[in-house]
Design a protein around this motif. Structure first.
Motif, short mmCIF file in Angstrom:
data_model
loop_
_atom_site.label_atom_id
_atom_site.label_comp_id
_atom_site.label_asym_id
_atom_site.label_seq_id
_atom_site.Cartn_x
_atom_site.Cartn_y
_atom_site.Cartn_z
N LEU A 45 1.08 -1.34 -0.02
CA LEU A 45 -0.01 0.02 -0.14
C LEU A 45 0.88 1.12 -0.02
N ARG A 46 0.64 2.20 -1.00
CA ARG A 46 1.15 3.39 -0.89
C ARG A 46 0.25 4.48 -0.38
N GLN A 47 0.29 5.09 0.63
CA GLN A 47 -0.60 6.16 1.13
C GLN A 47 0.16 7.15 1.35
N SER A 48 -0.40 8.18 0.69
CA SER A 48 0.25 9.74 0.91
C SER A 48 -0.68 10.56 2.24
N PRO A 49 0.04 11.53 2.51
CA PRO A 49 -0.57 12.44 3.75
C PRO A 49 -2.03 12.95 3.36
N ILE A 50 -2.30 12.83 2.09
CA ILE A 50 -3.74 13.22 1.61
C ILE A 50 -4.45 11.83 1.45
N PRO A 51 -5.47 11.55 2.19
CA PRO A 51 -6.22 10.40 2.22
C PRO A 51 -6.73 9.90 0.90
N GLU A 52 -6.95 10.78 0.04
CA GLU A 52 -7.52 10.44 -1.21
C GLU A 52 -6.63 9.88 -2.35
N PHE A 53 -5.15 10.00 -2.02
CA PHE A 53 -4.22 9.59 -2.93
C PHE A 53 -3.72 8.34 -2.34
#
Length: 165
Positions: free
Chosen positions: A14-22
Motif C-alpha cells: 500500500l502506498r498511502q500519501s498524507p492526503i487520504p484520497e491519494f
C-alpha cells in the motif's frame, strides 16, 4: 530470458500519501527485478474512491496504462473518460499528456503502468504549480522562474585566484 509475472508471484504494498484520497497498491519494482534499461513498469491497484498520483505530465517520459480489471475515470487536459478492462492509454510527453485516474466504482481497478526511462525527467503538476526532478524526487514550486543570468553579475569576483597559482 523471459520473465513472467503472475498474481501468484507478485506482492503488493500500500502506498498511502498524507492526503487520504491519494492511495494505491503497487507491485514490487518489476522493472528493477528484470533490470530493464529503458522501461519502468509496475502493476497498480486503485481502490474505490481513490485517486492515482496528482494530475501531472512528464517532460522526458512517455507512459502507457493497460487496464487489467475494473474501471476508472481518466482525467486529461480536454476531457474525462471512463476506462474499462482491456483499454490501453498512451500519454505523450508534455502538457498534452497530462493525466490522473480516479476510481469512481465500488471495485478495485488494476492496471499496468509502463513508462520510458531515458535518464532525467521533469514531472509537472498543473493543479499545484510544482515540478519534480526525477529520479531524485526534488520538488519545487514552478512559479519561481528566473532569468538565466540572475545572480551571475559578479562573475569576476569568483575568479580571484588568491593563493591558487
Amino acid at each position: 530470458m523471459a520473465q513472467i509475472f503472475t498474481e501468484e508471484n507478485m506482492s503488493f504494498e500500500l502506498r498511502q500519501s498524507p492526503i487520504p484520497e491519494f492511495s494505491w497498491h503497487t507491485s514490487q519494482k518489476l522493472s528493477e527485478i528484470v533490470k530493464s534499461k529503458h522501461l519502468q513498469f509496475d502493476v497498480r491497484s486503485l481502490d474505490p474512491g481513490k485517486y492515482s498520483y496528482p494530475y501531472h505530465f512528464h517532460r522526458n517520459s512517455e507512459e502507457i496504462f493497460v487496464i487489467l480489471s475494473g474501471k476508472a475515470t481518466l482525467r486529461t487536459p480536454n476531457k474525462f473518460v471512463e476506462l474499462n478492462k482491456g483499454d490501453i492509454v498512451f500519454f505523450e510527453i508534455g502538457p498534452e499528456g497530462a493525466h490522473q485516474l480516479y476510481n469512481h466504482t465500488e471495485a478495485p481497478c488494476m492496471f499496468i503502468d509502463i513508462g520510458t526511462n531515458v535518464g532525467l525527467d521533469v514531472c509537472e503538476y498543473p493543479d499545484s504549480g510544482k515540478i519534480n526532478i526525477l529520479p531524485y524526487q526534488e520538488i519545487y514550486q514552478s512559479n519561481q522562474n528566473v532569468d538565466y543570468y540572475k545572480g551571475e553579475d559578479k562573475v569576476s569576483e569568483k575568479w580571484t585566484l588568491g593563493d591558487r597559482t
